[in-house]
Design an enzyme around this catalytic site. Structure first.
Site, PDB file in Angstrom:
ATOM      1  N   GLU A 100       0.890  -1.165  -0.070  1.00 36.12           N
ATOM      2  CA  GLU A 100      -0.126  -0.079   0.014  1.00 36.12           C
ATOM      3  C   GLU A 100       0.788   1.427   0.060  1.00 36.12           C
ATOM      4  O   GLU A 100       0.832   2.190   0.839  1.00 36.12           O
ATOM      5  CB  GLU A 100      -1.008  -0.105   1.163  1.00 36.12           C
ATOM      6  N   GLU A 139      -6.656  -7.409  -0.885  1.00 34.20           N
ATOM      7  CA  GLU A 139      -7.050  -7.294   0.343  1.00 34.20           C
ATOM      8  C   GLU A 139      -8.642  -6.993   0.488  1.00 34.20           C
ATOM      9  O   GLU A 139      -8.814  -6.229  -0.421  1.00 34.20           O
ATOM     10  CB  GLU A 139      -6.172  -6.201   1.480  1.00 34.20           C
TER      11      GLU A 139
END
Length: 676
Positions: A153, A311
């Protein structure tokens, strides 16, 4: 995906983040048995393991990772092996305190969390590439490793750093962009305003906190630089991994979600072998399934085909003010909706719910309650579903409608000193996307300067405040060649340097839209105006109005009241071989839905399949068959015309298929003769 480096696993991937280092080794054996029961095929490992893999500078301990990878391989589970560079260890910051990030107010942030580094720090880059190289050298030939997971991320917590090191890196980036020509920068930034003219490159600093609003062009270049700076870290790690293992694909998890706008993912996607995304629902969103679909379509469009969901959550997350648990069947609907919108794999954060740490109240595939839980039953069921849908892998998503999405336009419009601070790029795009989603109209997303627009019948630009000449020409040419274009308000207003396009609104699109505006009239919060014309009764609009006159277009709707009563609000203009529409206001959802239904119908676009309200209809197209996904978000069930074979139940479909209440059906249908 790269043609050389593909994920060599059969069917649809299933798994999640696996953090066995948080648990004693006797738990690992139980994990393996439960993963096999759930149908897990790949897990991400090592994402936040830097401190354990490298306990001190240059000293490595791979004993734990050796055992984990060996155990996974013995149990037939692949590894998405991560570089642990999103969380540098404490020893690194004690040695290099200058690598800590500085916020725009000049405060140095501390370590003790994750992503607490300056993206421009030479010390961080050196250390990150060193640990990535050590991992690559040790595990390039390990049979468990199926994919590299670069970082985690990017930009989630440190999208920008305002320290002196970042300032120097920003100046280097600017000198490259402007050809070392300071006068070119001064022109692009309009620095004659407010005495901001620069006579020396060293005078330029990041847009730190100041007493008044910042220079828009300065801010925009800063956003571009920050995205590029993190991208340079990503590609540097990727190259280290590729040198050690040329055939293993690499990814990094994007965050194409509602509240993250730090990175220009159009620039990032081509640098990856596999595009993956993290997506989490917002508890305050009453139709979070629309956001899920929008983000899925956007990621698929950037990937140019299938992608991976890296995710998602099985239940509640831990970082919202109130973390809502998912209702019955919601986890399954969410996962299969991602597959419907192009995902060739479903993964969650995380495998086993943590008992300690900042994310201890984040849901997981194996919750705190263990296997005696509804979540576990749902996890096992989803594993079976994905196995039944294995043949869907690699199929595409045909669309005749494209929606323009541009991070530069988003960054520019959401800066201070706009005519209205109420405008939010993704909200405006979603306002247009939602009616198409409800109608079952397939959508791709495109850059404004796309060279592939002619594959679509209709292009929508709900919010394109900034557009350069290349993008404006691409959209104009699309209409000239026979396409239909619909443009939202406050579009075409500025060029790539945030300079207003003079001569009237809507700037770059005045000619093809056949209108001329001389003033914008944004509405106050809670204020609305009526609309009259070829729109539903009681039609209203809010947020924005413009004073327009027609210069070739026809008025489809006019304002019924307010200071612009009688002025055109929605227009239609034949141009070249096509048609261009302008929505100079923000119609209510019912009115916008009616307008888009007319626009799509006139453009020759039809829904995938007629379905009751609340039933999502999505199609993926394979080489030999179509896959019709039918997802009941309303909880009422439905009977939908279909012909073929229902994959989740393994039953033939003759005439129609039953979608269970709150459930999903996926029908393999034969390709139409015209599609073969």
């Amino acid at each position: 995906m790269s043609t050389e480096r593909r994920l060599r696993l059969p069917g649809l991937v299933y798994g999640g983040d696996y953090n066995p280092e948080q648990w004693p080794e006797e738990v690992w054996v139980e994990d393996m048995a439960l993963m096999r029961e759930a149908g897990v095929t790949m897990v991400s490992v090592g994402i936040f393991s830097w401190a354990l893999l490298e306990p001190s500078d240059g000293v490595h301990d791979f004993s734990r990772m050796d055992k984990i990878l060996d155990l996974l391989h013995q149990n037939g589970i692949a590894a998405d092996l991560a570089t642990p560079t999103a969380a540098p260890p404490a020893w690194f910051f004690r040695a290099h305190p200058e690598a800590l990030p500085v916020d725009r107010d000049g405060r140095t942030l501390s370590y003790g969390s994750r992503q607490t580094f300056c993206p421009s720090s030479p010390a961080y880059r050196t250390a990150a590439l060193a640990i990535a190289g050590a991992l690559a050298e040790r595990y390039a030939d390990h049979p468990a490793v199926a994919m590299w997971h670069v970082h985690n991320e990017y930009g989630c917590h440190n999208a920008a750093c305002y320290c002196d090191t970042s300032a120097a890196a920003f100046r280097d980036w600017l000198r490259t962009k402007y050809g070392d020509d300071l006068s070119a920068l001064n022109h692009a930034w309009g620095t004659a305003f407010w005495s901001q003219w620069y006579y020396d490159w060293d005078e330029i600093i990041p847009p730190r906190a100041t007493g008044a609003d910042p220079n828009p062009a300065h801010q925009l270049d800063w956003r571009r630089f920050c995205s590029d700076e993190l991208l340079s870290l990503c590609t540097a790690e990727r190259d280290v991994l590729r040198r050690a293992a040329p055939d293993i694909p690499a990814t990094t998890n994007f965050m194409v979600v509602h509240n993250f706008d730090a990175l220009d993912y159009w620039r990032w996607a081509p640098e990856l072998d596999i595009v993956s995304n993290d997506h989490y629902l917002r508890s305050t969103d009453p139709e979070s399934q629309v956001d899920l679909a929008l983000c899925g379509d956007l990621v698929r469009s950037m990937a140019g085909g299938p992608w991976l969901l890296m995710e998602h959550s099985t239940g509640a997350v831990n970082w919202q003010p109130v973390n809502r648990a998912k209702g019955p069947g919601e986890m399954r609907r969410n996962a299969l909706a991602h597959v419907a919108h192009g995902a060739d794999g479903i993964a969650y954060f995380q495998w086993r719910a943590a008992k300690a740490g900042a994310e201890q109240w984040h849901s997981a595939m194996l919750p705190h309650a263990g296997t005696d839980s509804q979540i576990w039953q749902d996890v096992v069921q989803l594993g079976a579903d994905l196995k039944a849908l294995a043949e869907v892998r690699g199929s595409t998503s045909p669309a005749q409608v494209a929606v323009v999405w541009d991070w530069n336009a988003r960054w520019a419009m959401e800066q201070p000193s706009q005519p209205s601070s109420e405008l939010r790029f993704q909200d405006l795009v979603r306002h247009w996307y939602a009616p198409l989603w409800r109608a079952g109209v397939a959508v791709d997303f495109v850059r404004p300067d796309s060279r592939d627009l002619d594959r679509y019948r209709l292009v929508l630009a709900p919010s394109l405040y900034l557009v350069d000449d290349v993008g404006a020409a691409a959209l104009t040419g699309f209409v000239e060649r026979g396409g239909t274009l619909a443009v939202g308000f406050h579009s075409g207003a500025v060029d790539e340097n945030c300079h207003v396009r003079l001569g009237g609104y809507p700037g770059a699109f005045r000619e093809i839209l056949g209108v001329h505006g001389d003033e914008v009239f944004p509405l106050l919060p809670g204020q609305s105006v009526g609309l009259l014309g070829q729109v539903p009764q009681e039609a209203t609009a809010d947020l924005w109005t413009e004073r327009l006159r027609l210069t070739g277009a026809e008025a489809v709707a006019r304002y019924a009241d307010g200071p612009l009563a009688g002025v055109p609000a929605v227009t239609r203009h034949p141009y070249g071989g096509g048609t261009a529409w302008y929505l100079a206001t923000h119609p209510d959802p019912t009115t916008l839905s009616a307008l888009l239904e007319r626009i799509t119908r006139e453009a020759g676009v039809r829904p995938e399949r007629e379905a009751p309200a609340g039933v999502e209809v999505v199609r993926r197209r394979g080489a030999d068959a179509d896959y019709l996904f039918l997802i009941d978000h309303a909880g009422r069930g439905a009977e939908i015309p279909a012909e073929g074979f229902e994959l989740l139940t393994g039953k033939p479909v003759v005439g129609s298929v039953t979608v269970p209440e709150g459930g999903v059906a996926v029908v393999r249908e034969p390709l139409a003769e015209s599609e073969r």
